[in-house]
Design an enzyme around this catalytic site. Structure first.
Site, short mmCIF file in Angstrom:
data_model
loop_
_atom_site.label_atom_id
_atom_site.label_comp_id
_atom_site.label_asym_id
_atom_site.label_seq_id
_atom_site.Cartn_x
_atom_site.Cartn_y
_atom_site.Cartn_z
CG ASN A 1 21.18 -34.59 -3.00
OD1 ASN A 1 20.31 -33.85 -2.54
ND2 ASN A 1 22.39 -34.15 -3.31
CG ASP B 1 -0.38 -0.31 2.50
OD1 ASP B 1 0.83 -0.61 2.54
OD2 ASP B 1 -1.10 -0.27 3.51
CD GLU C 1 7.65 -8.64 0.22
OE1 GLU C 1 6.59 -7.99 0.31
OE2 GLU C 1 7.80 -9.79 0.73
N GLY D 1 26.49 -17.68 -1.25
CA GLY D 1 26.02 -19.03 -1.01
C GLY D 1 24.72 -19.16 -0.25
CG ASP E 1 16.70 -32.60 -2.58
OD1 ASP E 1 17.76 -32.02 -2.25
OD2 ASP E 1 16.45 -33.78 -2.25
N GLY F 1 17.93 -34.18 0.60
CA GLY F 1 18.26 -33.17 1.60
C GLY F 1 19.52 -32.40 1.32
CD GLU G 1 24.68 -26.77 5.12
OE1 GLU G 1 25.73 -26.87 5.78
OE2 GLU G 1 24.29 -25.70 4.65
CG HIS H 1 -0.59 -0.67 8.05
ND1 HIS H 1 -1.33 0.47 7.84
CD2 HIS H 1 -0.22 -1.11 6.82
CE1 HIS H 1 -1.41 0.71 6.54
NE2 HIS H 1 -0.74 -0.23 5.90
CG HIS H 2 3.52 -2.50 7.06
ND1 HIS H 2 2.81 -3.65 7.30
CD2 HIS H 2 3.19 -2.11 5.79
CE1 HIS H 2 2.07 -3.94 6.24
NE2 HIS H 2 2.27 -3.02 5.31
#
Length: 593
Positions: free
Chosen positions: A473, A28, A51, A413, A446, A475, A479, A115-116
């Site tokens: 794969n 808005d 966003e 990354g 994925d 997940g 990591e 608002h916000h």
């Protein structure tokens, strides 16, 4: 005297510097000046699902087109949601303009609880403060008399710094009018050049080259970010010595050129590459970005007395700095100063034969087989986008055909970046190339895709003909390689990708979804006409074992030390070539935990 609103002035200025598409999410406090987008001939609006995705899409657009990616958010909730995408552009020096629709000046003066906002007497500029460290400049607009010049200033800074800038537009100010004749003076977006310093730098570099017996060139990504790709190619062609790229610098100079050796990321590399590079008595770097993920975990050591750095704003010749010589202008001057006949007649280094992966005979899809197979699929003129993790390290291991535009967020990354960035990149590719020239190929994981998968819907809505490969794969394999291989925090929600295209009302979902679990299945899919010349978006699910990985990634992690090697072996990750692809022992000096 003709008048236009300040909102329209802003969009006209942005369009004048080569931007044809605005991304964003309506709110808005930006709706009224969003209407002005449609008053600018040739300027288009693409709405995003959120966003953050808008920021990523703007980033992808900028990387391909070389002009700012522009997106719009609203006060507070919108601008904060985009911050991670802005930080990525700051990290990787991507041109970006974030336009924030703010509350009216009266609301701000009275500290109204609009608002916000936050608190009983809110400071409406609080969110502005949140982005100060993630931008190079900001137009904090308040006065219509000075606003046009402020807009022009930050647009120029976006080009000069090749990074994010902000325009904060109070909603009421956007409707005030300015003189339209202000549009007649172009914004000067080229950097100033210290001619004396450039001349001295050219002489020093030419002299160092003349004294060298075995020079080489290392091409890196900041040459592309600062719009010096044509000059880089011209210089590399005329200097005519063996040249290398970093992972992020791939494709800036065609890898089909006769003296291209390979990706030089220190100790992490194809056999023979580091030995050839280390034998050089002079290394010229072009646009170096020496992050860990772009330097083999800091294993690419450069001896400064034997190195020339041509950086975005300066040249450093064997330790001596020549300031105020922008990379684009310096490379152009260097290419002009080089003799027509190259002074060095060096052959391309001869590398050992390719290694044979230990899982060569497997019938299921292995990463050692997948990436060379992707090399055969990619065609000259394609745009190729990779995602953080095994994908980026796999794609940087292959040799590209001519005229490939490669983009990946290897330094910052942020997983999920690639899918949303692909939207902006394809729109930019079409603006540059036209509808039928080349393809955009996205390869993502994925776990990463789940974060920004909504923009697949935007791609379908716009009729974009993208080819998406999602590596299933199970997940976060990248990591798992670092820590917690079997821990549940590295798992993701199981997903049936066959439902994705119907969810977003794809025009032919059954014919455009493809599933491959074996090598033969993927070979058959890659041969389909709809992947070679996509009539609409194509989605290919590629199933790979979760403990398999691209060897460059496991090798870089193994370089950290013997404990890292032991962890990889104990947890059962596949060691493609033995000793985790390292010719010698581990040598990392950084303490990672």
């Amino acid at each position: 005297m003709s008048k236009i609103t300040l909102g329209r002035y802003m969009w006209e200025r942005i369009h004048q510097v080569g931007v044809d598409t605005i991304f964003g999410v309506p709110g808005d406090f930006n709706l009224q000046f969003l209407d002005s987008v449609f008053q600018v001939k040739g300027l288009n609006w693409v709405g995003n699902q959120n966003e953050l995705n808008a920021a990523y899409a703007a980033d992808g657009y900028a990387r391909i087109k070389g002009v700012p990616g522009v997106f719009v958010t609203t006060h507070g909730v919108g601008e904060l949601s985009a911050l991670n995408g802005v930080a990525g552009a700051m990290s990787e020096r991507v041109k970006m303009i974030h336009v924030v629709g703010q509350t009216t000046r009266a609301m701000q003066d009275k500290h109204m609880m609009i608002h916000h906002s936050i608190g009983h007497r809110p400071d409406h500029q609080q969110y502005n403060n949140a982005s100060r460290g993630l931008r190079f400049a900001a137009a904090e607009l308040w006065d219509v008399e000075t606003a046009p010049a402020e807009i022009d200033r930050v647009v120029r800074e976006c080009f000069l710094q090749s990074g994010p800038v902000y325009i904060f537009m109070p909603l009421d100010l956007s409707s005030e009018e300015v003189d339209s004749s202000l549009l007649n003076t172009p914004i000067h977006v080229s950097p100033e050049v210290d001619e004396t310093a450039r001349e001295e730098a050219v002489k020093a570099i030419i002299s160092a080259l003349a004294d060298s017996k075995n020079p080489c060139v290392l091409v890196d990504v900041l040459a592309q970010r600062f719009n010096a790709t044509p000059e880089t190619r011209d210089f590399v062609s005329k200097v005519h010595v063996p040249f290398y790229s970093s992972g992020m610098g791939k494709g800036i100079v065609d890898e089909t050129e006769e003296l291209y050796v390979g990706v030089w990321n220190g100790e992490i590399g194809t056999p023979g590459v580091k030995e050839a590079a280390k034998s050089s008595d002079l290394v010229i770097t072009l646009g170096l970005l020496p992050a860990d993920t772009n330097s083999g975990g800091f294993s690419r050591a450069l001896e400064e007395p034997k190195t020339i750095h041509i950086n975005p704003f300066e040249a450093v010749v064997k330790g001596k700095t020549f300031p105020n010589v922008p990379i684009k202008a310096l490379l152009a001057a260097l290419a002009a100063a080089l003799p027509t006949t190259p002074t060095h007649n060096l052959p391309k280094p001869i590398l050992p034969p390719p290694r044979v992966p230990r899982d060569r005979d497997a019938t299921h899809i292995t990463q050692s087989w997948l990436w060379p197979t992707m090399q055969s699929f990619i065609r000259p003129g394609d745009v190729l986008i990779g995602e953080t993790g095994t994908t980026n390290f796999g794609l940087t291991d292959i040799t590209f055909p001519a005229n490939i535009r490669w983009q990946a967020q290897i330094y910052y990354g942020s997983i999920g970046y690639a899918t949303a960035a692909t939207l902006g990149a394809e729109i930019a590719r079409k603006e540059v190339d036209g509808e039928e020239k080349g393809r955009l190929v996205l390869v993502t994981g994925d776990g990463s895709m789940a974060l920004t998968v909504q923009e697949v819907g935007t791609m379908i809505k716009l009729g974009l003909k993208i080819v998406i490969f999602v590596i299933n794969n199970e997940g976060y394999t990248v990591e798992r390689l670092i820590w917690g291989a079997q821990q549940p925090y590295n798992d993701i929600v199981p997903t049936d990708y066959s439902h994705l295209l119907p969810l977003y009302r794809h025009p032919s979902p059954d014919e455009s979804f493809h599933l491959a679990k074996t090598k033969s299945e993927l070979e058959a899919i890659l041969a389909k006409p709809e992947l070679k010349t996509p009539p609409c978006l194509q989605l290919v699910e590629v199933v790979v074992d979760k403990m398999d990985t691209s060897w460059r990634l496991s090798s870089q992690l193994a370089w950290r030390g013997e404990a890292a090697k032991d962890y990889l072996s104990k947890e059962g990750f596949f060691d493609t070539y033995g000793n985790w692809g390292l010719d010698e022992g581990s040598g990392g000096t950084v303490k990672w935990s």
